[in-house]
Scaffold this active site. Structure first.
Site, PDB file in Angstrom:
ATOM      1  CE1 TYR A 113       0.215  -1.464  -3.286  1.00 59.73           C
ATOM      2  CE2 TYR A 113       1.212  -3.064  -1.790  1.00 59.73           C
ATOM      3  CZ  TYR A 113       1.060  -2.550  -3.066  1.00 59.73           C
ATOM      4  OH  TYR A 113       1.717  -3.107  -4.132  1.00 59.73           O
ATOM      5  CB  CYS A 114      -6.037   0.321  -2.130  1.00 57.69           C
ATOM      6  SG  CYS A 114      -6.532   1.734  -1.116  1.00 57.69           S
ATOM      7  CG  PHE A 115      -3.893   4.683  -6.485  1.00 53.10           C
ATOM      8  CD1 PHE A 115      -2.708   4.357  -7.137  1.00 53.10           C
ATOM      9  CD2 PHE A 115      -4.369   5.977  -6.592  1.00 53.10           C
ATOM     10  CE1 PHE A 115      -2.016   5.309  -7.871  1.00 53.10           C
ATOM     11  CE2 PHE A 115      -3.682   6.926  -7.327  1.00 53.10           C
ATOM     12  CZ  PHE A 115      -2.505   6.595  -7.974  1.00 53.10           C
TER      13      PHE A 115
END
Length: 397
Positions: free
Chosen positions: A97-99
């Site tokens: 995951y990222c933002f």
């Protein structure tokens, strides 16, 4: 859960299963708050993220993307992909995951796929998952019932919470916050960031949800809104404070012993007391820092405690420190502990409960409360024929 995407509807299963997560955000983002079970293996470090942000601001999206590919290329790219591959090899169910579930996680997913490794990413990224966790806390509080385990300081509430977990659903908020909840209650390990505390709370509630039968209340220690620097979410705290109370009633002498065990015997002070030789000398120096911490904690509550009583307890604390240093004796700590209960914590606690007008459904000793919970409160004792609420008493001697 597909090979490509974890959608919002699957988040509860993901968190309850303690699925390992790769947080691709920069360290500065990770430190502000992360998802449970995540490790930070960023695609861009903090400095690189700042450079790309500047390029985006002044030159636009395409220039920022080009700069990103230039920065993370060659040996740098190879090293970062290798770190992700190593983590996935050790944690085959890992999720990325990222933002926002956008470019960073999509690029990392593709780079992994190029090496033959396929792992899904979180739809909506950290932002969507964070929103889901906060909503879960609010909804859990609204649809479930709680029993607060209350009682004066030192009565052993946290110990009882953990003692009943094998047969009754109970939540240890102090463990989640890494703090005992009082001015003297800091743990040796740091408290989590506020966001991390809230995320841990949500996951802990998810794991308890399946244990709650329709007529079962969750047992939670009666805490203030703040547990050290961590703060309970507003709606959840309101639901807790509106709950019925079990009053853990132990004599002051027992409570002094409990606090002595927690704050003296089971700390570096107690460990140094039991050691001799060079190792003991080293631990003794560490123990003196604990006495210094207690001194600062006493100063922090001095305004409410009052000048005369603060000086009196400060003298007792200094005397206990000298007894430890000169005679390797720790029992004298019970003197300042008992005065702290008598002068400060007991009046403060009772004043708070009177102001809140709590409903006490049971009052008893540690063993009596455990027996009460074993016999079942699932049908809500207050509704049973012949049951009477325990009368609230200000006797905490």
């Amino acid at each position: 859960m597909s090979n490509q995407l974890v959608i919002i509807d699957e988040l509860k299963q993901l968190f309850a299963a303690e699925t390992p997560l790769i947080d691709l955000r920069a360290p500065v983002e990770f430190e502000q708050g992360s998802l449970p079970e995540s490790v930070n293996i960023p695609i861009l470090n903090t400095e690189e993220r700042a450079l790309i942000g500047t390029a985006y601001k002044h030159q636009g999206q395409e220039a920022a993307i080009r700069l990103g590919y230039q920065i993370v290329s060659g040996p740098v790219k190879k090293e970062r992909v290798a770190h992700w591959c190593q983590f996935v090899a050790e944690n085959p169910h890992a999720v990325l995951y990222c933002f926002r579930g956008g470019r960073r996680s999509q690029i990392a997913q593709q780079w992994l796929k190029d090496t033959g490794v396929e792992r899904p990413l979180l739809a909506g990224g950290y932002k969507a998952a964070r929103r889901f966790l906060m909503r879960f806390i609010e909804e859990f509080g609204a649809k479930n019932r709680f029993i607060l385990l209350s009682g004066p300081t030192g009565s052993g509430k946290t110990a009882l919470i953990n003692a009943v977990k094998n047969f009754y659903p109970a939540l240890d908020l102090e463990c989640l916050a890494h703090h005992r909840g009082s001015a003297f209650g800091a743990w040796r390990i740091p408290q989590p960031a506020q966001i991390d505390f809230e995320n841990r709370l949500a996951v802990a509630l998810m794991k308890l949800e399946n244990k709650l039968l329709p007529q079962t209340s969750l047992l939670v220690e009666d805490e203030s809104r703040h547990i050290g620097k961590n703060c309970l979410p507003d709606s959840f705290f309101i639901h807790l404070r509106n709950s019925e109370v079990i009053w853990l009633d132990e004599p002051r002498a027992v409570r002094v012993d409990n606090i002595f065990n927690d704050y003296i015997l089971n700390t570096v002070i107690g460990h140094a007391f039991q050691k001799t030789g060079a190792e003991g000398k080293s631990m003794q120096e560490q123990a003196l820092t604990v006495f210094e911490y207690y001194k600062k904690a006493l100063v922090a509550i001095s305004k409410k405690l009052g000048g005369l009583r603060t000086r009196e307890i400060m003298i007792d604390l200094a005397s206990a420190r000298l007894d430890f240093l000169n005679r390797n004796e720790i029992q004298s700590n019970k003197i300042w502990i008992e005065k702290l209960l008598t002068y400060y914590y007991d009046p403060l606690y009772l004043k708070s409960l009177k102001r809140r007008q709590v409903t006490v459904i049971f009052k008893g000793s540690n063993s009596a409360v455990i027996e009460y919970l074993k016999n079942g409160t699932n049908d809500f004792a207050a509704n049973r024929p012949g049951y009477q609420h325990a009368r609230f008493s200000t006797d905490v001697s």
